[in-house]
Enzyme design. Sequence first.
Site, PDB file in Angstrom:
ATOM      1  N   ASP A 249     -55.071  19.973  61.265  1.00  0.00           N
ATOM      2  CA  ASP A 249     -53.709  19.800  61.756  1.00  0.00           C
ATOM      3  C   ASP A 249     -53.433  18.312  61.954  1.00  0.00           C
ATOM      4  OD1 ASP A 249     -53.510  22.502  61.831  1.00  0.00           O
ATOM      5  OD2 ASP A 249     -53.903  22.671  63.982  1.00  0.00           O
ATOM      6  N   LYS A 271     -48.980  20.715  60.289  1.00  0.00           N
ATOM      7  CA  LYS A 271     -48.391  21.545  61.333  1.00  0.00           C
ATOM      8  C   LYS A 271     -48.842  21.030  62.699  1.00  0.00           C
ATOM      9  CE  LYS A 271     -49.398  25.950  61.734  1.00  0.00           C
ATOM     10  NZ  LYS A 271     -49.053  26.371  63.078  1.00  0.00           N
ATOM     11  N   GLY A 303     -58.448  20.074  69.952  1.00  0.00           N
ATOM     12  CA  GLY A 303     -58.861  20.733  71.192  1.00  0.00           C
ATOM     13  C   GLY A 303     -59.808  21.878  70.914  1.00  0.00           C
ATOM     14  N   MET A 384     -47.523  21.677  75.019  1.00  0.00           N
ATOM     15  CA  MET A 384     -46.281  21.610  74.247  1.00  0.00           C
ATOM     16  C   MET A 384     -45.054  21.693  75.162  1.00  0.00           C
ATOM     17  SD  MET A 384     -47.454  24.031  71.095  1.00  0.00           S
ATOM     18  CE  MET A 384     -48.467  25.101  72.097  1.00  0.00           C
TER      19      MET A 384
HETATM   20  N1  SAH Z   1     -55.865  23.798  70.534  1.00  0.00           N
HETATM   21  C1  SAH Z   1     -55.338  22.672  71.248  1.00  0.00           C
HETATM   22  C2  SAH Z   1     -53.881  22.849  71.601  1.00  0.00           C
HETATM   23  C3  SAH Z   1     -52.998  22.895  70.391  1.00  0.00           C
HETATM   24  S1  SAH Z   1     -51.294  23.013  70.808  1.00  0.00           S
HETATM   25  C4  SAH Z   1     -56.180  22.412  72.498  1.00  0.00           C
HETATM   26  O1  SAH Z   1     -57.032  23.228  72.837  1.00  0.00           O
HETATM   27  O2  SAH Z   1     -56.024  21.360  73.104  1.00  0.00           O
HETATM   28  C5  SAH Z   1     -50.800  21.307  70.782  1.00  0.00           C
HETATM   29  C6  SAH Z   1     -50.582  20.788  72.181  1.00  0.00           C
HETATM   30  O3  SAH Z   1     -51.837  20.476  72.758  1.00  0.00           O
HETATM   31  C7  SAH Z   1     -49.808  19.500  72.263  1.00  0.00           C
HETATM   32  O4  SAH Z   1     -48.418  19.728  72.213  1.00  0.00           O
HETATM   33  C8  SAH Z   1     -50.220  18.986  73.615  1.00  0.00           C
HETATM   34  O5  SAH Z   1     -49.569  19.678  74.647  1.00  0.00           O
HETATM   35  C9  SAH Z   1     -51.669  19.415  73.660  1.00  0.00           C
HETATM   36  N2  SAH Z   1     -52.603  18.336  73.253  1.00  0.00           N
HETATM   37  C10 SAH Z   1     -53.414  18.300  72.187  1.00  0.00           C
HETATM   38  N3  SAH Z   1     -54.142  17.171  72.181  1.00  0.00           N
HETATM   39  C11 SAH Z   1     -53.798  16.491  73.270  1.00  0.00           C
HETATM   40  C12 SAH Z   1     -54.210  15.245  73.832  1.00  0.00           C
HETATM   41  N4  SAH Z   1     -55.146  14.471  73.271  1.00  0.00           N
HETATM   42  N5  SAH Z   1     -53.636  14.846  74.988  1.00  0.00           N
HETATM   43  C13 SAH Z   1     -52.715  15.594  75.600  1.00  0.00           C
HETATM   44  N6  SAH Z   1     -52.291  16.784  75.108  1.00  0.00           N
HETATM   45  C14 SAH Z   1     -52.822  17.221  73.965  1.00  0.00           C
END
Ligand code: SAH
Length: 466
Positions: A249, A271, A303, A384
């Site tokens: 992504d 995406k 994440g 998000m």
């Molecule tokens: N699977 C991911 C989340 C994906 S949805 C996880 O576990 O973190 C995408 C959202 O994750 C973003 O809109 C934001 O809210 C958050 N996000 C992902 N990486 C981030 C980061 N380094 N710092 C802060 N928020 C983050």
Amino acid sequence: MQHFPVYIAVAGRRVAVSGGGAAAVAKVRLLLKTDARIAVFAADAAPEILAWADEARIDLVTRTIQAGDAAGAALVYAANEDAVEDARIAAIARAEGALVNIVDDLDGSDFLTPAIVDRNPVTVAIGTEGAAPVLARRIKADLEAVLPQGLGVLARIGKAFRSSAEALPQGSRRRDFWADYYFEDGPRALAEAGEAGIGDSLANLLARHLAEAPRPGRVDFVGAGPGDPDLLTLKARRALDRADVVIHDRLVAPEILELARREATIVLTGKEGFGPSVAQAEINALIVDHAGRGAHVVRLKSGDPTVFGRLDEEIEAVEAAGIAWSIVPGITAASAAVASAGQSLTRRGRNSELRLLTGHDVKGFADHDWAALARPGAVAAIYMAKRGARFLQGRLLMHGALPQTPVTVVENASRPDEQILGAHLGTLSDDIARAGLSGPAVLLYGLAPRSAAAALDTLSQKEFAL
Ligand code: SAH
């Protein structure tokens, strides 16, 4: 990068070194590892240089460099340790088309000499652009300890065997063969029978691999963590090391993609979090297509792949195609964000429950159990949520949440450009708008950053006292 690391062909070509002292000796000692024709220009040469000349390993010219001496040379080292003389030599060399290095003069040089780990034909060049020679030496020492001395022998013999190995189809089967050779069979044969045993071992190994049925493709759903490569799991690193195809992504940090195998095909799905379902169907098809053709696919998600990653939809598609898969968990944004804020997601006496929420879903701003969230002490990590902050704030206040409820906004958690914003529910959307956040951000509802939390505790105690 101010300097681009490359390897220069010197076999059979001239390399000239000007100088006869310690700096020249050090450079000639390195150059003697190569097949270059080395010419040293020195009116007064150190004993080492005289000895190398006696052994006919170098040509010694007992005067300084003059016009014409650098013609046809690939490289020229100005190692007189005399700025004026070295500048004169550099001018001659450049005029005659050679690249120049003035020892210990970064700005005056066309190229730098790295620290070298030599397992010929495998070499590692370490450069710091002059910033930290101590660091380069330390990295070299670490690598010297890690890379077996026999590596060069294995690589030399392996190189001669490359055309035989072409009997295996290109791609993962051939790579598996070489991996077995370099890390299993080769070192074992070298230890047991010495260099002479390696040829037989290679032939046996090839026969074994030719007899094997091709391995089927597979998919690993891997968590890339919040951005800092140090927050990857070992399992994720290993998967990246082996992947034929990495489908990621937009949120996955470039530093993490750097860790993928160099030959891996890297595909950006474009995406971010939730997107239109058409795109998702295309991603599913892409994964299934690659794995169906026998590739080891790493589906890399920011994440943790199980948090707001539409993981189930991808698993279902992979499973429907009869392809094996596994999940490698990662550190989710909430964990990284709360660590940066110096807080804990749960706390005895405050919240025994933690919610992970999304600010918006496929239908728009997401609805939640607002009444439960509005209760004192509630904690939630909201993903998000930047765009939906005003909606969220309105709903929570309407259900009785206090305007002074703390909210920590962490943007780019764990990345060098991380920002932590201490806000309050009552002013949340304005606070976010004012901060002008452009990166991914997670809201920690019910938590203040640690330093502000201390102040807030005192404040609420005062309120209670009144
Ligand atoms: N699977 C991911 C989340 C994906 S949805 C996880 O576990 O973190 C995408 C959202 O994750 C973003 O809109 C934001 O809210 C958050 N996000 C992902 N990486 C981030 C980061 N380094 N710092 C802060 N928020 C983050």
